[in-house]
Design a protein around this motif. Structure first.
Motif, PDB file in Angstrom:
ATOM      1  N   MET A  74     -13.065 -41.006 -49.926  1.00 42.99           N
ATOM      2  CA  MET A  74     -13.636 -39.693 -50.236  1.00 42.99           C
ATOM      3  C   MET A  74     -13.595 -39.468 -51.757  1.00 42.99           C
ATOM      4  SD  MET A  74     -12.586 -36.046 -48.555  1.00 42.99           S
ATOM      5  CE  MET A  74     -12.804 -36.488 -46.859  1.00 42.99           C
ATOM      6  N   HIS A  75     -14.740 -39.101 -52.309  1.00 45.46           N
ATOM      7  CA  HIS A  75     -14.840 -38.976 -53.747  1.00 45.46           C
ATOM      8  C   HIS A  75     -14.758 -37.495 -54.130  1.00 45.46           C
ATOM      9  CE1 HIS A  75     -17.528 -39.488 -57.533  1.00 45.46           C
ATOM     10  NE2 HIS A  75     -16.268 -39.302 -57.809  1.00 45.46           N
ATOM     11  N   ILE A  76     -13.524 -37.043 -54.467  1.00 44.52           N
ATOM     12  CA  ILE A  76     -13.346 -35.618 -54.774  1.00 44.52           C
ATOM     13  C   ILE A  76     -13.557 -35.376 -56.263  1.00 44.52           C
ATOM     14  CG2 ILE A  76     -11.748 -33.663 -54.743  1.00 44.52           C
ATOM     15  CD1 ILE A  76     -10.512 -34.981 -52.253  1.00 44.52           C
ATOM     16  N   GLN A  77     -14.505 -34.515 -56.560  1.00 39.71           N
ATOM     17  CA  GLN A  77     -14.823 -34.203 -57.949  1.00 39.71           C
ATOM     18  C   GLN A  77     -13.815 -33.192 -58.475  1.00 39.71           C
ATOM     19  OE1 GLN A  77     -18.043 -34.938 -59.668  1.00 39.71           O
ATOM     20  NE2 GLN A  77     -18.267 -36.530 -58.136  1.00 39.71           N
ATOM     21  N   GLU A  78     -13.250 -33.514 -59.632  1.00 43.57           N
ATOM     22  CA  GLU A  78     -12.300 -32.566 -60.208  1.00 43.57           C
ATOM     23  C   GLU A  78     -12.885 -31.978 -61.483  1.00 43.57           C
ATOM     24  OE1 GLU A  78      -8.665 -34.702 -60.494  1.00 43.57           O
ATOM     25  OE2 GLU A  78      -8.441 -34.726 -58.318  1.00 43.57           O
ATOM     26  N   ASN A  79     -12.344 -30.875 -61.889  1.00 41.51           N
ATOM     27  CA  ASN A  79     -12.756 -30.196 -63.120  1.00 41.51           C
ATOM     28  C   ASN A  79     -14.255 -29.874 -63.157  1.00 41.51           C
ATOM     29  OD1 ASN A  79     -10.111 -30.486 -64.061  1.00 41.51           O
ATOM     30  ND2 ASN A  79     -10.579 -32.574 -64.753  1.00 41.51           N
ATOM     31  N   LEU A  80     -14.802 -29.525 -62.022  1.00 43.19           N
ATOM     32  CA  LEU A  80     -16.219 -29.131 -62.021  1.00 43.19           C
ATOM     33  C   LEU A  80     -16.338 -27.671 -62.430  1.00 43.19           C
ATOM     34  CD1 LEU A  80     -17.580 -30.679 -58.695  1.00 43.19           C
ATOM     35  CD2 LEU A  80     -17.793 -31.570 -61.013  1.00 43.19           C
ATOM     36  N   THR A  81     -17.473 -27.350 -63.038  1.00 45.53           N
ATOM     37  CA  THR A  81     -17.721 -25.941 -63.330  1.00 45.53           C
ATOM     38  C   THR A  81     -18.146 -25.277 -62.026  1.00 45.53           C
ATOM     39  OG1 THR A  81     -20.046 -26.286 -63.737  1.00 45.53           O
ATOM     40  CG2 THR A  81     -18.580 -26.479 -65.649  1.00 45.53           C
ATOM     41  N   ILE A  82     -18.154 -23.954 -62.033  1.00 48.82           N
ATOM     42  CA  ILE A  82     -18.546 -23.230 -60.818  1.00 48.82           C
ATOM     43  C   ILE A  82     -20.017 -23.527 -60.471  1.00 48.82           C
ATOM     44  CG2 ILE A  82     -19.109 -21.073 -62.007  1.00 48.82           C
ATOM     45  CD1 ILE A  82     -17.795 -19.610 -59.626  1.00 48.82           C
ATOM     46  N   GLN A  83     -20.831 -23.734 -61.520  1.00 49.04           N
ATOM     47  CA  GLN A  83     -22.239 -24.054 -61.251  1.00 49.04           C
ATOM     48  C   GLN A  83     -22.376 -25.423 -60.591  1.00 49.04           C
ATOM     49  OE1 GLN A  83     -25.027 -23.771 -64.489  1.00 49.04           O
ATOM     50  NE2 GLN A  83     -26.599 -24.827 -63.323  1.00 49.04           N
ATOM     51  N   GLN A  84     -21.594 -26.389 -61.070  1.00 50.68           N
ATOM     52  CA  GLN A  84     -21.658 -27.722 -60.452  1.00 50.68           C
ATOM     53  C   GLN A  84     -21.182 -27.666 -59.000  1.00 50.68           C
ATOM     54  OE1 GLN A  84     -19.274 -29.460 -63.566  1.00 50.68           O
ATOM     55  NE2 GLN A  84     -20.988 -30.667 -64.347  1.00 50.68           N
ATOM     56  N   LYS A  85     -20.130 -26.880 -58.768  1.00 48.26           N
ATOM     57  CA  LYS A  85     -19.660 -26.733 -57.384  1.00 48.26           C
ATOM     58  C   LYS A  85     -20.741 -26.090 -56.524  1.00 48.26           C
ATOM     59  CE  LYS A  85     -14.698 -26.150 -58.171  1.00 48.26           C
ATOM     60  NZ  LYS A  85     -13.541 -25.303 -57.852  1.00 48.26           N
ATOM     61  N   LEU A  86     -21.380 -25.087 -57.108  1.00 48.25           N
ATOM     62  CA  LEU A  86     -22.425 -24.378 -56.356  1.00 48.25           C
ATOM     63  C   LEU A  86     -23.577 -25.308 -56.000  1.00 48.25           C
ATOM     64  CD1 LEU A  86     -23.349 -21.673 -55.227  1.00 48.25           C
ATOM     65  CD2 LEU A  86     -24.322 -21.146 -57.441  1.00 48.25           C
ATOM     66  N   GLU A  87     -23.937 -26.171 -56.933  1.00 49.65           N
ATOM     67  CA  GLU A  87     -25.018 -27.126 -56.648  1.00 49.65           C
ATOM     68  C   GLU A  87     -24.647 -28.003 -55.465  1.00 49.65           C
ATOM     69  OE1 GLU A  87     -26.599 -29.337 -59.958  1.00 49.65           O
ATOM     70  OE2 GLU A  87     -26.502 -27.566 -61.234  1.00 49.65           O
ATOM     71  N   ILE A  88     -23.426 -28.496 -55.444  1.00 49.11           N
ATOM     72  CA  ILE A  88     -22.996 -29.386 -54.359  1.00 49.11           C
ATOM     73  C   ILE A  88     -22.865 -28.611 -53.039  1.00 49.11           C
ATOM     74  CG2 ILE A  88     -21.059 -30.806 -53.519  1.00 49.11           C
ATOM     75  CD1 ILE A  88     -20.529 -31.575 -56.456  1.00 49.11           C
ATOM     76  N   LEU A  89     -22.244 -27.427 -53.102  1.00 47.44           N
ATOM     77  CA  LEU A  89     -21.894 -26.747 -51.857  1.00 47.44           C
ATOM     78  C   LEU A  89     -23.024 -25.898 -51.272  1.00 47.44           C
ATOM     79  CD1 LEU A  89     -18.207 -25.946 -52.780  1.00 47.44           C
ATOM     80  CD2 LEU A  89     -19.024 -27.619 -51.116  1.00 47.44           C
ATOM     81  N   SER A  90     -24.020 -25.539 -52.087  1.00 46.91           N
ATOM     82  CA  SER A  90     -25.185 -24.878 -51.481  1.00 46.91           C
ATOM     83  C   SER A  90     -26.110 -25.945 -50.912  1.00 46.91           C
ATOM     84  CB  SER A  90     -25.920 -23.983 -52.480  1.00 46.91           C
ATOM     85  OG  SER A  90     -26.409 -24.734 -53.558  1.00 46.91           O
ATOM     86  N   ASP A  91     -26.177 -27.100 -51.563  1.00 40.19           N
ATOM     87  CA  ASP A  91     -26.990 -28.187 -51.026  1.00 40.19           C
ATOM     88  C   ASP A  91     -26.396 -28.688 -49.703  1.00 40.19           C
ATOM     89  OD1 ASP A  91     -29.277 -29.998 -51.533  1.00 40.19           O
ATOM     90  OD2 ASP A  91     -27.703 -31.518 -51.340  1.00 40.19           O
ATOM     91  N   ALA A  92     -25.069 -28.760 -49.642  1.00 45.41           N
ATOM     92  CA  ALA A  92     -24.409 -29.259 -48.430  1.00 45.41           C
ATOM     93  C   ALA A  92     -24.589 -28.311 -47.253  1.00 45.41           C
ATOM     94  CB  ALA A  92     -22.916 -29.463 -48.712  1.00 45.41           C
ATOM     95  N   ALA A  93     -24.918 -27.048 -47.527  1.00 43.87           N
ATOM     96  CA  ALA A  93     -25.052 -26.064 -46.439  1.00 43.87           C
ATOM     97  C   ALA A  93     -26.470 -25.980 -45.887  1.00 43.87           C
ATOM     98  CB  ALA A  93     -24.631 -24.687 -46.941  1.00 43.87           C
ATOM     99  N   LYS A  94     -27.404 -26.738 -46.476  1.00 41.76           N
ATOM    100  CA  LYS A  94     -28.818 -26.469 -46.148  1.00 41.76           C
ATOM    101  C   LYS A  94     -29.221 -26.845 -44.731  1.00 41.76           C
ATOM    102  CE  LYS A  94     -30.633 -30.705 -48.164  1.00 41.76           C
ATOM    103  NZ  LYS A  94     -31.278 -31.256 -49.329  1.00 41.76           N
ATOM    104  N   TYR A  95     -28.427 -27.660 -44.059  1.00 41.80           N
ATOM    105  CA  TYR A  95     -28.820 -28.042 -42.699  1.00 41.80           C
ATOM    106  C   TYR A  95     -28.379 -27.039 -41.648  1.00 41.80           C
ATOM    107  CZ  TYR A  95     -29.833 -32.338 -45.106  1.00 41.80           C
ATOM    108  OH  TYR A  95     -30.351 -33.237 -45.991  1.00 41.80           O
ATOM    109  N   ASP A  96     -27.649 -26.017 -42.082  1.00 41.51           N
ATOM    110  CA  ASP A  96     -27.219 -25.004 -41.122  1.00 41.51           C
ATOM    111  C   ASP A  96     -28.284 -23.927 -41.043  1.00 41.51           C
ATOM    112  OD1 ASP A  96     -25.675 -23.313 -39.518  1.00 41.51           O
ATOM    113  OD2 ASP A  96     -23.884 -24.253 -40.336  1.00 41.51           O
TER     114      ASP A  96
END
Ligand code: SF4
Length: 488
Positions: free
Chosen positions: A1-23
């Motif tokens: 598992m590749h856990i990204q550290e020290n991400l900005t809130i925008q980078q997190k948002l990009e990953i976590l809003s994209d990950a939610a799109k199939y719901d």
């Protein structure tokens, strides 16, 4: 598992809003709550919260995962433990800050919060609870919140979340226990159905305490000209629509009054917008009849507000997943939603729409037209005499137009010109109705003729669906001023 550290809130948002799109289970209907001058936001039962992207997905909510890390390994999911994708998690404070900032800028009307499973179900559900607790109690956020329940979480946590969220959902994922075992080996039916039952019971009890009606979601079947509802007793069909609509208005006002009083007291009603679920279609071999029968059972046994269907998208290369040559089964998804509408608002039962002999929807015709053509002996219906529930079964006549017909014909006999003004879709309805004993045009009343006419009409709709549908969720990052908003 590749856990990204020290991400900005925008980078997190990009990953976590994209990950939610199939719901897809994220509409926001059902709660009418005005701003109270002290807290931030409001929620409206219909209208402003309903915004859908071209492919039918709701986009008016900030739709994110709390984390895309996950200890489970569901075969169909991009976030499964065995996938090597960038991983990250928000903190409760970050979710609150994003929600409040986006709300202030009018980008969103509420929050849809789902999550992968971090450490264990209770740990994750507790983080979700902390997040929405802060939103409601610290930030005084009064907007709409939809929370996805983590399967296997403790009932105490489900209960706590339920007093803060507007809607909750527990995804059924796959229609059968066998399908679940094959594609979601860490989940089981019990862990999904138990919270669903808990939420149903708590909603029921809370509404009882508040003196609010607990209405059945499915329109009950007509028997001897009367409709039997669980809570409301015997209601005469058709003739008392006005009374029914008055009753609905009074109830809505009552909910509104109670909600605003309770918000002032820091108290809330339990999951006021009800619960929903989602099933993936096309990943396992169930037919449409099995799918609509499962949906019907969920409506009846758990009083769900909505059952959502999500056309399977093959995001993982896995031998257990099917390859669908034509891409996600969008037309199938569309037909299932049409059938869902017929069951919830038109009083159809799954066994009327499909059967073991005809287990899948007709690709050429919508389910209502298909049903009408299989039951031509029930037509034509005389518009000036038919009762409300018979009118509802006519292709081209919807709930609004059926009500308008019932009202208008108290004053005068209706003709085709009147029906057009009322909103009846005559290009469909004309084959199935008479006005004062006459057809709209001289025509053959036989199956082949009507089928040919209706399929020509449907072709255009299906073509439009296929051409215009993209399988992408609109992205927050399409918003031109998004970066500015984050920096502000
Ligand atoms: S529990 Fe299953 S569906 Fe949910 S995020 Fe984890 S792998 Fe995906």
């Amino acid at each position: 598992m590749h856990i990204q550290e020290n991400l900005t809130i925008q980078q997190k948002l990009e990953i976590l809003s994209d990950a939610a799109k199939y719901d897809v289970a994220c509409t926001s209907s059902g709660v009418d709550r005005q701003g109270d001058g002290k807290s931030m936001g409001n929620s409206v039962a219909s209208g402003i919260c309903h915004t859908f992207s071209a492919d039918g997905r709701c986009i008016s909510l900030l739709k994110i995962l709390f984390t895309n890390e996950c200890i489970f390994d569901c075969k169909y999911c991009i976030n499964r433990a065995s996938n090597d994708v960038p991983r990250t998690s928000f903190t409760p404070e970050e979710v609150c800050s994003l929600t409040m900032e986006f709300y202030r800028r009018n980008y969103i009307e509420g929050l849809f919060l789902s999550s992968g499973i971090l450490k264990n179900p209770n740990y994750t559900m507790d983080l979700i609870y902390q997040t929405i607790y802060q939103l409601r109690m610290v930030h005084q956020f009064n907007g709409y919140i939809h929370v996805k329940t983590i399967p296997g979480a403790d009932p105490e946590l489900v209960d706590r979340v339920g007093w803060l969220a507007d809607r909750m959902s527990v995804n059924l994922e796959l229609p059968t226990a066998d399908g679940l075992k094959m594609l979601a080996p860490n989940k089981n039916r019990k862990n999904i159905l138990r919270p669903m039952k808990q939420i149903q019971n708590e909603i029921y009890q809370n509404r009882q305490q508040l003196g609010l009606p607990n209405r059945q979601i499915l329109l009950p079947k007509k028997e001897n000209g009367l409709i039997q509802t669980k809570e409301q007793g015997m209601i005469a069909t058709g003739l008392n629509n006005k009374e029914l609509s008055m009753q609905h208005k009074e109830n809505a006002l009552r909910v509104k009054r109670l909600s605003s009083v309770q918000m002032k007291k820091g108290d809330r009603t339990f999951v006021p917008a009800g619960q929903s679920t989602q099933m993936i279609i096309g990943a396992t071999p169930e037919n449409d009849y099995e799918l609509v029968s499962v949906a019907e059972a969920l409506y009846r046994n758990f009083n769900l507000k909505r059952v959502f269907y999500s056309a399977f998208i093959r995001v993982n290369d896995d031998a257990l997943l099917p390859t669908i040559p034509g891409g996600p089964p969008l037309l199938r998804e569309h037909r299932l939603y049409q059938a869902d509408w017929l069951m919830r608002y038109y009083g159809f039962e799954s066994k009327e729409l499909l059967s073991e002999q005809q287990p899948n929807f007709n690709v050429l015709l919508d389910p209502k037209c298909d049903w009408a053509l299989r039951n031509l002996h029930l037509f034509p219906v005389e518009i000036n005499k038919a009762d409300y529930y018979t009118l509802l079964r006519v292709p081209g006549i919807g709930v609004k137009s059926a009500k308008r017909i019932m009202d208008a014909r108290r004053h005068a006999k209706l003709d085709f010109h009147d029906l057009k003004k009322i909103g009846v879709v005559l290009k469909r309805a004309m084959y199935f109705i008479t006005c004062n004993g006459k057809n709209m045009y001289p025509m053959k009343f036989n199956e082949n003729f009507i089928t040919n006419q209706l399929t020509a009409l449907e072709d255009k709709i299906v073509l439009g669906l296929e051409e215009n549908t993209t399988y992408q969720q609109l992205s927050l990052f399409d918003v031109k001023n998004f970066n500015m908003a984050l920096k502000a």
